[in-house]
Scaffold this motif. Structure first.
Motif, PDB file in Angstrom:
ATOM      1  N   LEU A 128      -5.479   1.081  -3.894  1.00 19.07           N
ATOM      2  CA  LEU A 128      -5.242   1.463  -2.500  1.00 19.07           C
ATOM      3  C   LEU A 128      -6.558   1.404  -1.728  1.00 19.07           C
ATOM      4  N   SER A 144      -1.985  -1.624  -1.788  1.00 21.32           N
ATOM      5  CA  SER A 144      -1.721  -1.395  -0.358  1.00 21.32           C
ATOM      6  C   SER A 144      -3.021  -1.155   0.385  1.00 21.32           C
ATOM      7  N   TRP A 176      -0.192  -0.353   7.858  1.00 22.41           N
ATOM      8  CA  TRP A 176       0.014  -0.446   6.408  1.00 22.41           C
ATOM      9  C   TRP A 176       0.400  -1.879   6.068  1.00 22.41           C
ATOM     10  N   THR A 183       0.553  -4.766   2.622  1.00 19.93           N
ATOM     11  CA  THR A 183       0.450  -4.920   1.160  1.00 19.93           C
ATOM     12  C   THR A 183      -0.052  -6.328   0.845  1.00 19.93           C
ATOM     13  N   TYR A 189       4.817  -4.519  -4.444  1.00 17.77           N
ATOM     14  CA  TYR A 189       3.913  -3.395  -4.201  1.00 17.77           C
ATOM     15  C   TYR A 189       4.543  -2.084  -4.667  1.00 17.77           C
ATOM     16  N   LYS A 190       3.685  -1.080  -4.883  1.00 16.68           N
ATOM     17  CA  LYS A 190       4.186   0.231  -5.315  1.00 16.68           C
ATOM     18  C   LYS A 190       4.629   1.038  -4.090  1.00 16.68           C
ATOM     19  N   PHE A 191       5.740   1.717  -4.209  1.00 19.66           N
ATOM     20  CA  PHE A 191       6.139   2.647  -3.140  1.00 19.66           C
ATOM     21  C   PHE A 191       6.999   3.746  -3.749  1.00 19.66           C
ATOM     22  N   CYS A 231       2.416   7.949  -1.939  1.00 23.76           N
ATOM     23  CA  CYS A 231       3.539   7.005  -1.987  1.00 23.76           C
ATOM     24  C   CYS A 231       3.119   5.618  -2.471  1.00 23.76           C
ATOM     25  N   THR A 232       1.820   5.381  -2.670  1.00 22.66           N
ATOM     26  CA  THR A 232       1.429   4.026  -3.091  1.00 22.66           C
ATOM     27  C   THR A 232       0.575   3.998  -4.367  1.00 22.66           C
TER      28      THR A 232
END
Ligand SMILES: C[S@@+](CC[C@H](N)C(=O)[O-])C[C@H]1O[C@@H](n2cnc3c(N)ncnc32)[C@H](O)[C@@H]1O
Length: 361
Positions: free
Chosen positions: A54, A96, A156, A158, A163-165, A233-234
């Motif tokens: 991140l 992200s 935001w 990515t 991507y991670k969420f 959240c990421t």
């Protein structure tokens, strides 16, 4: 609430006692969990590609508030493009980037929302836009010849589609959390997620001024809450968070609070010192803390009853640190702002005057 047992939050938040998280191998140990004092480009060159989960940062807004903060707009965006190109390089494919920016105002009053120019830079890097988050702020300077600025943006993006969420740890309360289906197959079951809902793309966290307990001497510090939401959240515990413009270390503080690793740079040695003091969570040799929040946490953790021997930098002369004063939630501020905006919309001065004159007829 019994529903809160439905999933295990600690897998997102991390556990302070967990010492099993091994440091990432792809970041040199001399820059890991350390704020590099110097130019961020020097730091970024030391990080290999695909290393960081991140990037969360707020660059200087080019308005002369901090060092290095007044270039021509062309030079400013070229410089930012170089920084973002490096951020893109070091970001993992699942990573992200959040870029928090405000508005540039020239000496002649030219008013440019910076996100407008950052969008094409990020798109040219092949980054994918996810949200343009509006951070609303109820207070600020009252403009005389334009509308007063009351929001900033958090872009935001990515690196890829993969991507991670994680929504679970950042859900906010539903307006009617106990609503149930009243007929059909699902009769009696909750009709909305009782754990909460997606927080949306309008955020109402208080800015760090006006008696905010995180306030240090930095003029453009952002609140821990906005980093916290993006980070939870990421990323997962053990992931790496990068902030090339650390200021007084807000991103680093949040990363450590949630068992993530960090790296980042800050050019001003005075801010680095404050950031390190925030991270150490200890007072200096005179019993002073960089802000009220670190003082409060220190006193609470040690169960110290009499806190009057401690001070914090922004404390008003002759006062005693307030240990228990209430901090309101984001929902409270959001509701207050919306109520206020609706009230103002309905009470434009000419309408009030019309009302008065017809009353007098
Ligand atoms: C908007 S502030 C960031 C504040 C930070 N988010 C916080 O909460 O403290 C931007 C910071 O970038 C720093 N800065 C400016 N040029 C820099 C550079 N080339 N490398 C590293 N830091 C720089 C400034 O000193 C300033 O503290």
């Amino acid at each position: 609430m019994e529903q809160l047992d439905l999933f295990d939050l600690s897998k997102y938040i991390g556990n302070k006692e967990d010492n099993n998280i091994s440091p990432p191998e792809n970041i040199p140990s001399n820059i890991l969990d350390i704020i590099y004092q110097g130019d961020c480009m020097e730091l970024l060159k030391q990080i290999s590609e695909n290393s960081v989960d991140l990037v969360f940062s707020s660059p200087p807004y080019n308005i002369g508030k901090v060092k290095n903060d007044r270039k021509s707009l062309e030079d400013y965006f070229n410089w930012q493009k170089d920084v973002l190109t490096e951020c893109y390089r070091v970001l993992k494919d699942t990573g992200s980037l959040f870029w928090q920016v405000g508005t540039f105002v020239s000496n002649t009053g030219y008013n440019l929302p910076l996100d407008y120019r950052f969008f094409p830079i990020l798109e040219d890097l092949n980054m994918i836009p996810r949200n343009r988050i509006i951070w609303i702020r109820p207070h600020g300077v009252h403009a005389k010849n334009k509308f007063s600025g009351r929001h900033e943006t958090i872009l935001w993006f990515t690196k890829t589609m993969n991507y991670k969420f994680f929504l679970e740890p950042i859900k906010v309360p539903q307006k009617y959390s106990n609503k149930k289906y009243w007929k059909g197959d699902k009769k009696g079951q909750f009709s909305c997620d009782p754990l909460g809902k997606n927080p949306g793309d309008v955020w109402a966290f208080r800015n760090v001024r006006h008696n905010h307990d995180e306030d240090t001497i930095h003029p453009t510090q952002f609140p821990e809450d906005i980093v916290e939401r993006a980070l939870l959240c990421t990323t997962l515990p053990g992931d790496i968070v990068l902030d090339p413009f650390m200021g007084v270390g807000t991103t680093a503080v949040v990363a450590k609070n949630f068992n993530r690793f960090f790296c980042g740079a800050e050019i001003n040695p005075e801010y680095v010192e404050i950031a390190n003091q925030r991270l150490s969570k200890e007072p200096d040799e005179n019993g002073n803390f960089p802000n009220l929040k670190t003082l409060r946490e220190y006193v609470k953790e040690r169960n110290i009853q009499n806190s009057s021997k401690f001070t914090f930098t922004r404390q008003r002369k002759g006062t005693i640190p307030s240990i228990d004063s209430k901090a309101y939630t984001e929902e409270y501020h959001q509701e207050e702002i919306i109520n206020r905006i609706e009230y103002e919309a309905e009470n434009i001065v000419y309408k009030q005057l019309n009302f008065t004159s017809s009353e007098n007829d």
